[in-house]
Design a protein around this motif. Structure first.
Motif, PDB file in Angstrom:
ATOM      1  N   UNK A   1       0.793  -1.235   0.000  1.00  0.00           N
ATOM      2  CA  UNK A   1       0.000   0.000   0.000  1.00  0.00           C
ATOM      3  C   UNK A   1       0.824   1.283   0.000  1.00  0.00           C
ATOM      4  N   UNK A   2       2.141   1.167  -0.168  1.00  0.00           N
ATOM      5  CA  UNK A   2       2.939   2.396  -0.244  1.00  0.00           C
ATOM      6  C   UNK A   2       2.873   2.920  -1.676  1.00  0.00           C
ATOM      7  N   UNK A   3       3.123   4.216  -1.846  1.00  0.00           N
ATOM      8  CA  UNK A   3       3.082   4.750  -3.206  1.00  0.00           C
ATOM      9  C   UNK A   3       4.394   4.490  -3.956  1.00  0.00           C
TER      10      UNK A   3
ATOM     11  N   UNK B   1      12.548   5.217   1.851  1.00  0.00           N
ATOM     12  CA  UNK B   1      12.423   5.651   0.461  1.00  0.00           C
ATOM     13  C   UNK B   1      13.702   5.258  -0.275  1.00  0.00           C
TER      14      UNK B   1
ATOM     15  N   UNK C   1       1.746  19.009   1.527  1.00  0.00           N
ATOM     16  CA  UNK C   1       1.857  17.827   2.392  1.00  0.00           C
ATOM     17  C   UNK C   1       2.656  18.166   3.659  1.00  0.00           C
TER      18      UNK C   1
ATOM     19  N   UNK D   1       0.201  15.608  -5.303  1.00  0.00           N
ATOM     20  CA  UNK D   1       0.701  14.334  -4.780  1.00  0.00           C
ATOM     21  C   UNK D   1       2.178  14.168  -5.120  1.00  0.00           C
TER      22      UNK D   1
ATOM     23  N   UNK E   1       9.208  14.873   0.156  1.00  0.00           N
ATOM     24  CA  UNK E   1       9.613  13.893   1.156  1.00  0.00           C
ATOM     25  C   UNK E   1      10.927  13.236   0.730  1.00  0.00           C
TER      26      UNK E   1
ATOM     27  N   UNK F   1      -1.198   2.405   6.298  1.00  0.00           N
ATOM     28  CA  UNK F   1      -0.955   3.790   5.912  1.00  0.00           C
ATOM     29  C   UNK F   1      -0.751   4.661   7.140  1.00  0.00           C
TER      30      UNK F   1
ATOM     31  N   UNK G   1       5.943   9.139   3.664  1.00  0.00           N
ATOM     32  CA  UNK G   1       4.925   9.329   2.617  1.00  0.00           C
ATOM     33  C   UNK G   1       3.518   8.952   3.093  1.00  0.00           C
TER      34      UNK G   1
ATOM     35  N   UNK H   1       1.028  10.749   3.855  1.00  0.00           N
ATOM     36  CA  UNK H   1      -0.098  11.515   3.314  1.00  0.00           C
ATOM     37  C   UNK H   1      -0.367  11.264   1.841  1.00  0.00           C
ATOM     38  N   UNK H   2       0.513  10.503   1.212  1.00  0.00           N
ATOM     39  CA  UNK H   2       0.269  10.150  -0.197  1.00  0.00           C
ATOM     40  C   UNK H   2      -0.768   9.023  -0.183  1.00  0.00           C
ATOM     41  N   UNK H   3      -1.744   9.068  -1.090  1.00  0.00           N
ATOM     42  CA  UNK H   3      -2.769   8.009  -1.079  1.00  0.00           C
ATOM     43  C   UNK H   3      -2.131   6.613  -1.161  1.00  0.00           C
ATOM     44  N   UNK H   4      -2.665   5.673  -0.392  1.00  0.00           N
ATOM     45  CA  UNK H   4      -2.114   4.321  -0.347  1.00  0.00           C
ATOM     46  C   UNK H   4      -2.150   3.666  -1.721  1.00  0.00           C
TER      47      UNK H   4
END
Lengths: 544, 663
Positions: free
Chosen positions: A67-69, A100, A343, A519, A526, B479, B485, B487-490
Motif C-alpha cells: 500500500x505504499x506509493x 524511500x 503535504x 501528490x 519527502x 498507511x 509518505x 499523506x500520499x494516497x495508499x
C-alpha cells in the motif's frame, strides 16, 4: 496565511475546450503508459513466466511496502524511437521496509535487459536522484550488457552509425557512480535475477550488498562464448558464474535466495537493517487538502499557449488548504512569488504570469535568496515565453537583471522542484530552474512545450534572416518556397517542443496528470528530505 | 410494639466458592445488596474477570478442579482468611456436596443453600426416587445395578432403550442410552468408570429411556419458616451429550392446568424433606404425563429464564433465605410475564460431535443491537482451558412471545462477537431458527431428529466481502503507521503497475484479492474474476464503513498476527492472511506431529529411532477428560520425541518428529 480565492469559470467555453483538449492528451498518455507496462510483449512475458520468473513491474511491486506509493521516473522514455516505450528499464522511487529507495530494474522481456542510450540516460538519472537526495539504491539486475545490435538493431547500419553521437570510451560512468554512492554512505543493493554479463557484472560488483538467486543468477565478465574466444576454455555457466558458486566460492554474492520471491524478501531485510534516518526535517505544517478542486486543473491551460491564465489558479489547487502568502504582489506582477506548504512541507512558490521583466527578475532573485536564508525548498511553476525583449527593456537592463535571477537559481542549494505547466521557452526555462539548472525534480504537464522559442517565432525568425541574406546577396526571395519552408520548420519545431518529445528524451522526470501535481510534489519533497535541506548564502557576483 | 425488623443473621461478606460466569452473576446481586464479595481462584484463573471484579480474591494452590474448587479444606481456609461470613457455592463443584455444607456451617459461616440434610437426601438419585414415590410423585421404572446382579434381566424388565445413569451423577456424565441388549455391558462398564472418575461413586441404576419426551423442571423456593412455593417451569429439552444448551420459560408444552399439577407435585416433594433455599425438581414430560427425574439442590445454570419471566432475582432470594428472612410473598403473588429463552455458548465443535474445543476467546463483544442479558465469565483474551467447563456465556432474551424471543435471541447470538476459537454459536443460531423450534416442537431428541446445521456455510460473496473489509482495514492501518509518505494516497501510482495483492484462507478456501487505487479514492478490487468497486467512509480503527458496488456495509475487525476476525451484518468470520513472503523456516515442522488441542501426555508408545507404520498409535493425549490418539501419518522413522508422559502441551505444540521423507 490567507486562502486563495478562485475566479476560474468552470462553465465557460474556454474551460470546456481546455478540458476536452486535456482529456484527449490524457487518453494518449494513458495508452502510452499501457504500452510501456507491456514490456517486451505478451510472448516475452509468457516465456519469462514459464521459467518461474516475474516481469520487472511485478518484482518491483513485490519489493515495495504494501500500500505504499511508487513514483516511476521517465516512464515514457524512448517514445518515438526505435526502442520500446519505457526504454527497457524501470526506474522509480518507492518505499522498502519503511525507507524511500531509488529502485532500478532491468526488464528482461525487453532485449534481455540490454543497455541503450535511452535507458542508460534513465539509469544515470536514477543514480543522480539517489545521490542528490540520499536514497539507498536498489537495482534488480538482469542484463545482457550492451546491446551489440546498436541503434535498435534494425535499419541501415550506416545510417545508425551516422546518428551516433557518443562512443564506448565515454561509457561505464554508472559503475563509477554506484561506488561513489557507497562512499557517500548511501548503501547500494543488487538483486541479481538472471544473467548479468560483462559490464553488467560490475553492477553487483560495485554494490554493497548482493542477493543472488539459486539456479538463476549468473554473473561473469565473459560468458562461455567470450571465454571460449579469449582462452579456449569450455566453461559451463554455473561454475563460471552461478549463484551457488558466487555465494560459496567467489564471495561476490552475500545472500543466496531460493527463488525470486525469496530474493525480494532478502532485499527487504537488507533495507530494514540499514538504520536509515532522514537528514531533513519531517513535515511541520498541516497537510490538509486544497479547498479548490484538483479536477479544475484540467481546464486551466489552453492548447494555444498564447491564451493567458493566472498561475494562482494552479497554486490554489496544489498547496495545503489553498493557503498562500504572496510576496511583493504589487511589484513585478508577471511573476508570482509566495510561501505555502505541500503535504506539510513549507515551500516557496515561483510561478509565471507573463514574460519576465527586470522587476519580476529581481523579485525572483530576492525571493530565492530569502528561501535559501531559511532553508525552504522552491517550487517553480512554468508558463514562460522568456525574458522580455526590446530596446527599452535592454536599456532598462533586462539581460543584467535576468542574469541575477539565473545566478540566484543556479547557486541556490535548497531543493528545487520544477513543474512545467505551459510554455517553457528560452532563457525563461533557465531562470525558472529548468532541467540544466540543478533542479531536483522536473515534471511536465501534457500541455507543456519546451524549446528555445515558440515554433511560430522560430519559423518567423528563420524567414526574416533568410530574407535578409537573400537581399544582401541581391537574390530574388522565393516567397512560395519560404512559406513552405516556414511551414515545415514550424511543424518540426512544434513536434520537438511537445512535452511528449521532451519526456521521451529523459529531459524531465515524467509527464504527469495535472491532478497528480500536489501528490507528486508532496512525494518528491519527502524524497528530498532524505538529504539535509540547507540553503546557501553564497551566490555568484551580482551584476549591479 | 415498634415496627423494627430484626435480621437474625446478616451477611456482610460473601465468598463465592465458584468461578466464571456464575461467580460474576452472584457477585452482581451481592453488590446490589451492599454485600462485599470474595472470589477464590485456581492458578489458571488469575486473570479472569470474576477475580478482578471481586472486592477480595484468595488464590488457591493448584490448577485442576480437584486441586482447587473441589478441595474443601482450601475453600474453608479461604473463608477464614477472607473473613467471609457466608458462602455461596454457585452450581457444580461443591454446590451439592453435603460434607462441604457441613464444614462451612461448622465454621459458623452461613451456607447459602439448602440444608445438608436435603442435599444428602436428594444427592443420591435412587434415594430421591424413593422419597418421591412416597410423596406420590410419578417416577420412571428404575433399578439399581448391584455388582453381582443380572443386568440383562433388569434391563429387559424395564425395556429397551434403557438409560444407564450414575446415582451420584449430573451434567450428563456417567449416563448412557442403550438401544439393545448387545450394547449393555459396554455401556455399563464405561458409565461406571466415568462415574467413579467424576463423582467418586460408581453406583449405577437403570431407568426407562423416553427418547422423544421433554425435559421440564420446576423452580422451587423455600424459606426456613416452612414457606415453599414454585416459580413455574423451565423447559430444557434441547440437549446434546445429555447436556442442556437451550432453555426457556415457560414451556410451550405446559398449559395452566399442567403447570399447576407439576408445580404442586414439586412443592409436595420438596415439603417432605423440608426444603429451603432455591432448588429444582426435574421431570420428563410426554403429552400431559410427567415423571420425576431428580432434584437439584442448588441454583441451576438456566435460572435466568425464570428470573426474566417472574421478575425475581433468585440469588437475592437465596441470600435473604439464608439470612433467615421469610419469603414475604405467596404462590398466587407470582405471575408469568412473556417468554424467556437462554442459549449457552460453549467452546465446542458441533461438527465433531460437540467435543470441547478449548482455545482463547480472542474477541468477546456482546451484541448491542437488541436487548439481551449476557451472563458470561469471559472477556477478550480469556482462555477456555482444559481444566474447567468450556462454557463461554449464557445469552438470555426476554420478549412478549416465544417466537419473538427465539428470533431475537438468534440475531443477538449472530451479532455477538465470539472469535478466536470454535464454538457452538452458529449451531445455536441455526437451532433457534428451525421451524420445529419455532413451533415449540422441542423434545430431548431434537438435535438428532431435526438436525440443525452444525456449521455455517458461507457463500463465496460473503467471504469476498469479508476479505475486502480486512484489506481495507489492514491498508488503513498500514498507511497510518507508514514511516514515510503517509499523506500520499495508499498504493498511488503515476504509471501502470501491477495491482496490490492480498491473500487469505478460510478453511480450505483461498481468497486472492487484487486491488488498485482509483483516482476517485475508491478501490477497484478483483477476486477470482469478480469485480468490486469500493468506496471507503471509515477504516483503520477496527471499524470499516464501506460501500461495495452500491451497498453500504459495516464491519468490526480485529487481528492477531495473521488471523483476522471480522464481524459484519451476517456475523463473525475468521480469515487467515497468507503472508506476502513464505516463511522459509516453516521447513523445520516438516514431518512433525502436533497436539490437536491442549492436554497432557497420557501414553507414549514410541521412542526415537523406532520404525513406525502408518496409522500406528504413537501417543495418547488426554484433554478435556477424553483421550486423543496421535497416529503415524505414514510409514517412517521416529526422529525425535519432544515430550514425555505427564507433560502439559499447548495446542499446536510439536510432539513427535518423523524423519523427513525422501523426495
Amino acid at each position: 496565511m490567507s486562502v486563495l480565492e478562485s475566479s476560474l469559470d468552470t462553465r465557460s467555453d474556454n474551460f470546456s475546450k481546455n478540458l476536452s483538449d486535456m482529456n484527449e492528451m490524457l487518453d494518449t498518455l494513458e495508452s502510452l503508459y499501457s504500452e510501456a507496462a507491456e514490456g517486451g510483449g505478451e510472448e516475452a512475458i509468457t516465456r519469462l513466466r514459464s521459467r518461474n520468473k516475474m516481469p520487472i513491474r511485478e518484482r518491483i511491486s513485490m519489493v515495495l511496502d504494501a500500500d505504499s506509493p511508487f513514483l516511476e521516473v521517465s516512464p515514457l522514455a524512448a517514445w518515438r524511437s526505435p526502442f520500446n516505450v519505457g526504454s527497457g528499464f524501470v526506474v522509480g522511487i518507492g518505499v522498502i521496509s519503511g525507507v524511500e529507495c531509488l529502485i532500478l530494474g532491468h526488464d528482461p522481456s525487453v532485449r534481455a535487459g540490454a543497455f541503450n542510450q535511452f535507458n542508460s540516460k534513465k539509469l544515470m538519472r536514477g543514480l543522480e536522484i539517489a545521490r542528490e537526495n540520499r536514497l539507498p539504491y536498489v537495482q534488480f539486475v538482469e542484463s545482457a550488457g550492451a546491446d551489440l545490435r546498436g541503434d535498435g538493431g534494425d535499419g541501415d547500419p550506416e545510417a545508425a552509425i551516422q546518428r551516433e553521437g557518443g562512443h564506448f570510451a565515454e561509457s561505464g560512468r554508472l559503475f563509477y557512480e554506484i561506488t561513489e554512492l557507497s562512499k557517500l554512505r548511501i548503501p547500494t543493493i543488487s538483486v541479481v535475477f538472471g544473467a548479468s554479463t560483462a559490464g553488467g557484472a560490475y553492477q553487483p560488483g560495485m554494490s554493497d550488498y548482493n542477493v543472488f538467486i539459486k539456479n538463476q543468477s549468473k554473473v561473469f565478465l565473459g560468458g562461455p562464448p567470450l571465454v571460449k574466444m579469449a582462452t579456449g576454455e569450455d566453461a559451463d555457466e554455473e561454475s563460471l558464474g552461478g549463484a551457488d558458486m558466487h555465494t560459496t566460492v567467489s564471495g561476490l554474492g552475500d545472500y543466496l535466495a531460493d527463488d525470486e520471491t525469496d530474493g525480494i524478501r532478502m532485499c527487504r531485510e537488507v533495507v530494514a537493517h540499514l538504520n536509515w534516518r532522514k537528514k531533513g526535517p519531517g513535515p511541520t505544517l498541516s497537510p490538509d487538502e486544497p479547498v479548490h478542486s484538483a479536477e479544475d486543473l484540467l481546464g486551466i491551460v489552453s492548447r494555444d499557449l498564447k491564451t493567458p491564465f493566472d498561475m494562482r489558479e494552479v497554486i490554489a489547487r496544489i498547496v495545503d488548504g489553498s493557503r498562500f502568502e504572496e510576496f511583493k504582489p504589487l511589484y513585478g506582477p508577471t511573476l508570482v512569488c509566495g510561501w505555502a506548504s505541500i503535504h506539510g512541507y513549507p515551500i516557496g512558490v515561483i510561478g509565471n504570469n507573463g514574460a519576465l521583466f527586470s522587476e519580476s527578475s529581481e523579485k525572483a532573485a530576492q525571493f530565492i535568496q530569502l528561501c535559501n536564508q531559511i532553508d525552504v525548498p522552491l517550487v517553480f511553476l512554468h508558463n514562460i515565453t522568456g525574458y522580455i525583449v526590446g530596446t527599452d527593456f535592454e536599456q532598462g537592463g533586462i539581460t543584467k537583471n535576468g542574469s541575477k535571477m539565473i545566478n540566484a537559481v543556479a547557486n541556490s542549494t535548497v531543493p528545487h522542484i520544477t513543474i512545467i505547466v505551459g510554455a517553457s521557452y528560452g532563457a525563461g526555462n533557465y531562470g525558472m530552474s529548468g532541467r540544466a539548472f540543478g533542479t531536483r525534480f522536473t515534471f511536465i504537464w501534457p500541455s507543456a512545450k519546451i524549446a528555445v522559442m515558440g515554433p511560430k517565432q522560430m519559423a518567423g525568425v528563420m524567414s526574416i534572416v533568410q530574407r535578409a541574406a537573400a537581399e544582401r546577396r541581391g537574390l530574388k526571395f522565393d516567397e512560395e518556397a519560404d512559406a513552405k519552408r516556414a511551414e515545415t520548420a514550424e511543424y518540426w519545431a512544434e513536434e520537438r517542443s511537445k512535452g511528449l518529445f521532451a519526456t521521451s528524451r529523459v529531459s524531465d522526470d515524467g509527464m504527469i496528470d495535472p491532478r497528480d501535481t500536489r501528490t507528486i510534489i508532496g512525494f518528491v519533497l519527502s524524497t528530498c528530505h532524505n538529504a539535509p535541506v540547507e540553503g546557501t548564502k553564497e551566490f555568484g557576483t551580482w551584476r549591479m | 410494639m415498634a415496627n423494627v425488623e430484626v435480621v437474625p443473621r446478616m451477611i456482610t461478606k460473601l465468598l463465592i466458592a465458584n468461578r466464571g460466569e456464575i461467580a460474576r452473576r452472584i457477585m452482581r446481586t451481592a453488590r446490589d445488596m451492599g454485600i462485599s464479595t470474595v472470589a477464590i481462584y485456581a492458578e489458571g484463573d488469575a486473570h479472569a474477570p470474576f477475580v478482578k471484579e471481586a472486592d477480595l480474591a484468595i488464590a488457591l494452590t493448584g490448577r485442576t478442579s480437584t486441586e482447587t474448587y473441589l478441595d474443601v479444606q482450601q475453600v474453608i481456609n479461604a473463608c477464614k482468611r477472607s473473613g467471609a461470613d457466608a458462602v455461596h457455592p454457585g452450581y457444580g463443584f461443591l454446590s451439592e456436596n453435603a460434607a462441604f455444607a457441613e464444614a462451612v456451617t461448622a465454621e459458623g459461616i452461613i451456607w447459602v443453600g439448602p440444608s445438608q440434610h436435603a442435599i444428602e437426601q436428594m444427592g443420591d438419585k435412587l434415594s430421591a426416587k424413593r422419597i418421591m414415590q412416597e410423596a406420590n410423585v410419578p417416577t420412571l421404572p428404575a433399578m439399581e445395578l448391584k455388582a453381582d446382579e443380572n443386568h440383562h434381566a433388569a434391563a429387559a424388565e424395564i425395556g429397551y432403550p434403557v438409560l444407564v445413569k450414575a446415582s451420584a451423577g449430573g451434567g450428563g456424565r456417567g449416563m448412557r442410552v442403550v438401544e439393545s441388549e448387545s450394547l449393555l455391558d459396554e455401556a455399563i462398564f464405561s458409565a461406571r468408570r466415568e462415574a467413579a472418575a467424576s463423582f467418586g461413586n460408581d453406583t449405577l441404576f437403570l431407568e426407562r429411556w423416553l427418547a422423544a419426551s421433554r425435559h421440564v423442571e420446576i423452580q422451587i423456593l423455600g424459606d426456613s419458616h416452612g414457606n415453599l412455593i414454585h416459580c413455574f417451569e423451565r423447559e430444557c429439552s434441547i440437549q446434546r451429550r445429555h447436556q442442556k444448551i437451550i432453555e426457556e420459560a415457560p414451556s410451550p408444552a405446559v398449559n395452566d392446568d399442567l403447570r399447576e399439577r407439576m408445580g404442586a407435585a414439586a412443592v409436595a416433594a420438596a415439603k417432605t424433606i423440608g426444603y429451603s433455599s432455591a432448588g429444582t425438581v426435574e421431570f420428563l414430560l410426554d403429552g400431559d404425563e410427567f415423571w420425576f427425574l431428580e432434584v437439584n439442590t442448588r441454583l441451576q445454570v438456566e435460572h435466568p429464564v425464570t428470573e426474566e419471566v417472574t421478575g425475581l432475582d433468585l440469588v437475592r432470594e437465596q441470600i435473604r433465605i439464608a439470612e433467615g428472612y421469610e419469603l414475604g410473598y405467596r404462590q398466587e403473588d407470582l405471575n408469568l410475564s412473556g417468554h424467556a429463552i437462554e442459549a449457552r455458548i460453549y467452546a465446542e465443535d458441533p461438527d465433531n460431535d460437540f467435543l470441547p474445543s478449548p482455545g482463547t476467546v480472542e474477541i468477546w463483544a456482546p451484541a448491542t443491537s437488541a436487548q439481551a442479558r449476557f451472563d458470561s465469565g469471559v472477556e477478550s483474551g480469556s482462555v477456555i482451558g482444559i481444566d474447567f467447563d468450556p462454557m463461554i456465556a449464557k445469552v438470555i432474551v426476554h420478549a412478549p412471545t416465544r417466537r419473538e424471543a427465539a428470533i431475537r435471541l438468534a440475531r443477538v447470538l449472530e451479532k455477538t462477537r465470539v472469535q478466536g476459537l470454535t464454538t457452538n454459536r452458529d449451531f445455536l443460531v441455526a437451532t433457534l431458527r428451525t421451524p420445529e423450534y419455532l413451533a415449540g416442537d422441542t423434545t430431548t431428541d431434537f438435535i438428532e431428529r431435526v438436525n440443525p446445521a452444525r456449521v455455517r456455510n458461507f457463500l463465496q460473496v460473503e467471504l469476498d466481502i469479508a476479505a475486502i473489509a480486512v484489506v481495507i482495514e489492514a491498508r488503513a492501518r498500514r498507511r497510518a503507521s507508514a514511516p514515510v509518505l503517509r499523506n500520499i494516497p495508499g498504493g498511488w501510482r503515476n504509471s501502470h503497475m501491477p495491482a496490490e495483492r492480498s491473500g487469505f484462507t478460510y478453511l480450505d478456501t483461498s481468497i486472492e484479492v487484487e486491488y488498485r487505487l482509483l483516482r476517485s479514492g475508491n478501490l477497484h478490487i478483483v477476486i477470482a474474476g469478480t469485480v468490486y468497486e469500493v468506496s471507503i467512509f471509515a477504516a483503520g480503527n477496527g471499524q470499516v464503513d464501506m460501500d461495495v458496488n452500491g451497498v453500504r456495509l459495516h464491519f468490526s475487525i480485529d487481528n492477531l498476527n495473521d488471523r483476522w476476525f471480522t464481524h459484519g451484518s451476517d456475523g463473525d468470520l475468521e480469515l487467515v492472511e497468507i503472508p506476502r513472503f513464505p516463511d522459509n523456516s516453516a521447513g523445520s515442522r516438516k514431518g512433525g506431529l502436533t497436539a490437536p488441542m491442549p492436554g497432557s501426555v497420557l501414553v507414549l508408545n514410541a521412542k526415537a529411532g523406532d520404525q513406525v507404520a502408518k496409522g500406528q498409535v504413537l501417543l495418547i493425549l488426554e484433554a478435556m477428560k477424553m483421550e486423543h490418539q496421535i497416529t503415524a501419518p505414514r510409514d517412517g522413522t521416529i526422529d525425535e520425541i519432544k515430550v514425555s508422559v505427564g507433560d502439559q502441551v499447548a495446542n499446536g505444540e510439536l510432539l513427535i518428529k518423523l524423519t523427513e521423507e525422501e523426495a
